[in-house]
Design a protein around this motif. Structure first.
Motif, PDB file in Angstrom:
ATOM      1  N   ASP A   1      46.321 -10.683 -22.750  1.00 21.04           N
ATOM      2  CA  ASP A   1      47.314 -11.038 -23.642  1.00 21.04           C
ATOM      3  C   ASP A   1      46.914 -12.142 -25.091  1.00 21.04           C
ATOM      4  OD1 ASP A   1      48.828  -9.829 -25.917  1.00 21.04           O
ATOM      5  OD2 ASP A   1      49.968 -12.171 -25.528  1.00 21.04           O
TER       6      ASP A   1
ATOM      7  N   ASP B   1      55.938 -16.590 -33.997  1.00 19.26           N
ATOM      8  CA  ASP B   1      56.651 -14.832 -33.702  1.00 19.26           C
ATOM      9  C   ASP B   1      58.240 -14.910 -33.543  1.00 19.26           C
ATOM     10  OD1 ASP B   1      54.817 -13.754 -32.790  1.00 19.26           O
ATOM     11  OD2 ASP B   1      54.480 -13.731 -31.187  1.00 19.26           O
TER      12      ASP B   1
ATOM     13  N   THR C   1      50.156 -10.535 -35.177  1.00 23.80           N
ATOM     14  CA  THR C   1      50.621 -10.542 -34.492  1.00 23.80           C
ATOM     15  C   THR C   1      52.007  -9.281 -34.929  1.00 23.80           C
ATOM     16  OG1 THR C   1      52.959 -11.967 -34.647  1.00 23.80           O
ATOM     17  CG2 THR C   1      51.596 -12.672 -36.002  1.00 23.80           C
ATOM     18  N   THR C   2      52.612  -8.774 -33.848  1.00 23.37           N
ATOM     19  CA  THR C   2      53.534  -7.943 -34.122  1.00 23.37           C
ATOM     20  C   THR C   2      54.703  -8.120 -34.261  1.00 23.37           C
ATOM     21  OG1 THR C   2      54.025  -8.003 -31.995  1.00 23.37           O
ATOM     22  CG2 THR C   2      52.918  -6.007 -31.782  1.00 23.37           C
TER      23      THR C   2
ATOM     24  N   LYS D   1      54.531 -14.133 -22.744  1.00 23.35           N
ATOM     25  CA  LYS D   1      55.107 -15.117 -23.946  1.00 23.35           C
ATOM     26  C   LYS D   1      56.336 -15.780 -24.601  1.00 23.35           C
ATOM     27  CE  LYS D   1      51.275 -15.431 -27.203  1.00 23.35           C
ATOM     28  NZ  LYS D   1      49.963 -15.211 -28.727  1.00 23.35           N
TER      29      LYS D   1
ATOM     30  N   ASN E   1      61.022 -10.661 -27.619  1.00 26.94           N
ATOM     31  CA  ASN E   1      59.746  -9.218 -28.185  1.00 26.94           C
ATOM     32  C   ASN E   1      59.190  -7.616 -27.584  1.00 26.94           C
ATOM     33  OD1 ASN E   1      57.045  -8.600 -29.297  1.00 26.94           O
ATOM     34  ND2 ASN E   1      56.203 -10.649 -29.008  1.00 26.94           N
TER      35      ASN E   1
ATOM     36  N   ASN F   1      45.416 -16.820 -28.682  1.00 27.49           N
ATOM     37  CA  ASN F   1      44.752 -15.485 -29.116  1.00 27.49           C
ATOM     38  C   ASN F   1      44.928 -15.191 -30.848  1.00 27.49           C
ATOM     39  OD1 ASN F   1      48.309 -15.059 -28.878  1.00 27.49           O
ATOM     40  ND2 ASN F   1      47.764 -13.199 -27.893  1.00 27.49           N
ATOM     41  N   GLN F   2      46.157 -15.495 -30.874  1.00 26.40           N
ATOM     42  CA  GLN F   2      46.069 -15.551 -32.786  1.00 26.40           C
ATOM     43  C   GLN F   2      44.548 -16.706 -33.197  1.00 26.40           C
ATOM     44  OE1 GLN F   2      48.538 -15.006 -31.221  1.00 26.40           O
ATOM     45  NE2 GLN F   2      49.533 -12.993 -32.277  1.00 26.40           N
TER      46      GLN F   2
ATOM     47  N   GLN G   1      42.267  -8.126 -25.106  1.00 23.10           N
ATOM     48  CA  GLN G   1      43.420  -6.533 -24.768  1.00 23.10           C
ATOM     49  C   GLN G   1      42.089  -6.202 -26.080  1.00 23.10           C
ATOM     50  OE1 GLN G   1      44.056  -9.577 -25.237  1.00 23.10           O
ATOM     51  NE2 GLN G   1      46.298  -9.708 -26.798  1.00 23.10           N
TER      52      GLN G   1
ATOM     53  N   TYR H   1      57.064  -6.701 -28.200  1.00 23.28           N
ATOM     54  CA  TYR H   1      55.876  -5.434 -27.655  1.00 23.28           C
ATOM     55  C   TYR H   1      55.374  -5.845 -26.428  1.00 23.28           C
ATOM     56  CZ  TYR H   1      50.286  -7.095 -26.822  1.00 23.28           C
ATOM     57  OH  TYR H   1      49.180  -7.156 -26.945  1.00 23.28           O
TER      58      TYR H   1
END
Ligand code: RAM
Length: 355
Positions: A141, A220, A246-247, A60, A64, A190-191, A155, A66
């Motif tokens: 992801d 993000d 989200t991380t 993405k 980041n 994903n979110q 995931q 992650y």
């Protein structure tokens, strides 16, 4: 120390279509119709994993932590398989930021593109061009539209993640009160899929006391996520929990809450990496959050990419392949390959994880 958390998936019968006389699939013939869309390509489960496969990872965004861990797993897989790993990507996770990278990868004649899509549809035309040029596409992801990729490395199941988010929120609030979601970008596949499951879960009787009052987007981006967390707490003085799947969002929310008067009063949960969340678990801001090992996603995507490129799989449900240290996997409905269940982290186990 990093724990291996997923036991190899036991394989049942090899369901993949049997051997063909042609002995393997060439790059061009494999391109003619594979993946979840169905098509004429036939998998050869006995094909050897090819060496020298060129696989490019397009996460993405690059900045980041992650994503960095994810693609690190992909690099390890390509090293084990004697392939050529490449990493490209934008600095922001906006909808169209990945398109130009895909176009360049087509020109460079990569064998496989691994992509965590910022927008399922924005990347679709370029990915289709890539597939027409014989390039295999593995989404990981965050899925691209199904017709634009061969397989999706998920995931955990979408339902499993959505339910876990609500279960943690219920535990932390006693099942009562106002809650808000602080997500990534508004278009993140994903979110949005996880939030749709959260919405459904909230309709269940056991969650009747929880009221979702707002969903906001930190894109993000650390600073924007921090400001959105602050805004939520000012706008909703009765908020009992912020759920950030989200991380980037959960770390920024925890940082804000940890130095505010809300610490210990408003629960912060969602999806985060243990290394980013450790200090907030230790200082009592965060009691529970979840994730999987991001490195394993990239690693599984790497093995899936080389298996596709080798003609061992085409992306059809029931095909099987071996993913090195993770064991054997079977492709599920819609070309989906599920890594394993999410893990919940808390003060009792967080020090057992280092990623
Ligand atoms: C962020 C990204 C990523 C997501 C994790 C949980 O890093 O949005 O796509 O899977 O959080």
């Amino acid at each position: 120390m990093s724990l291996r958390r997923f036991a190899p998936v036991a394989l049942g019968l090899v369901l993949a279509v049997g051997l063909t006389a042609c002995g393997g699939t060439t790059k061009d013939s494999a391109a003619s119709g594979s993946g979840s869309t169905g098509g004429s390509a036939v998998a050869d489960p006995n094909a050897a994993m090819k060496e020298g496969v060129k696989m490019a990872f397009l996460p993405k965004q690059l900045n980041n932590p992650y994503s960095d861990i994810e693609v690190g797993g992909g690099q390890n897989a390509l090293t084990e398989l004697k392939g050529e790993y490449k990493l490209v990507g934008p600095n922001d996770a906006s909808a169209s930021s990945q398109v130009s990278y895909i176009n360049t990868l087509i020109q460079q004649q990569q064998d496989v593109i691994g992509i965590a899509a910022n927008d399922a549809n924005a990347v679709c035309p370029s990915l289709q061009q890539a597939r027409q040029a014989g390039i295999k596409v593995v989404s990981f992801d965050s899925d691209a539209a199904k017709e634009c990729r061969d397989v999706f490395v998920n995931q955990a199941t979408t339902e499993g993640i959505g339910r876990k988010l609500v279960e943690m929120t219920r535990n932390l609030t006693g099942g009562q009160g106002e809650i808000a979601i602080l997500s990534a970008t508004p278009n993140a596949t994903n979110q949005n899929a996880w939030i749709a499951v959260v919405d459904e879960e909230l309709k269940k009787p056991e969650n009747a006391g929880l009221k979702l009052v707002a969903t906001v987007y930190g894109n993000d981006d650390d600073q924007k996520s921090f400001q959105e967390a602050q805004g939520l707490l000012q706008t909703y003085p009765n908020l009992k929990a912020i759920v950030s799947p989200t991380t980037v969002g959960i770390a920024a929310t925890a940082r804000y809450v940890s130095s505010s008067s809300y610490k210990g009063k408003v629960a912060v949960t969602g999806l985060g990496t243990p290394n980013q969340m450790r200090e907030y678990v230790k200082d009592g801001t965060v009691s529970q959050f979840a994730l999987w090992n991001p490195a394993d996603i990239g690693y599984l995507a790497g093995y899936a990419g080389v298996a596709l490129s080798s003609g061992k799989i085409t992306g059809k449900e029931g095909e099987t392949f071996s993913a090195g240290k993770l064991g054997d996997y079977t492709i599920g409905a819609g070309g989906e390959i599920v890594l394993g269940p999410p893990t919940v982290f808390d003060s009792a186990n967080i020090d057992q994880f280092d990623f």
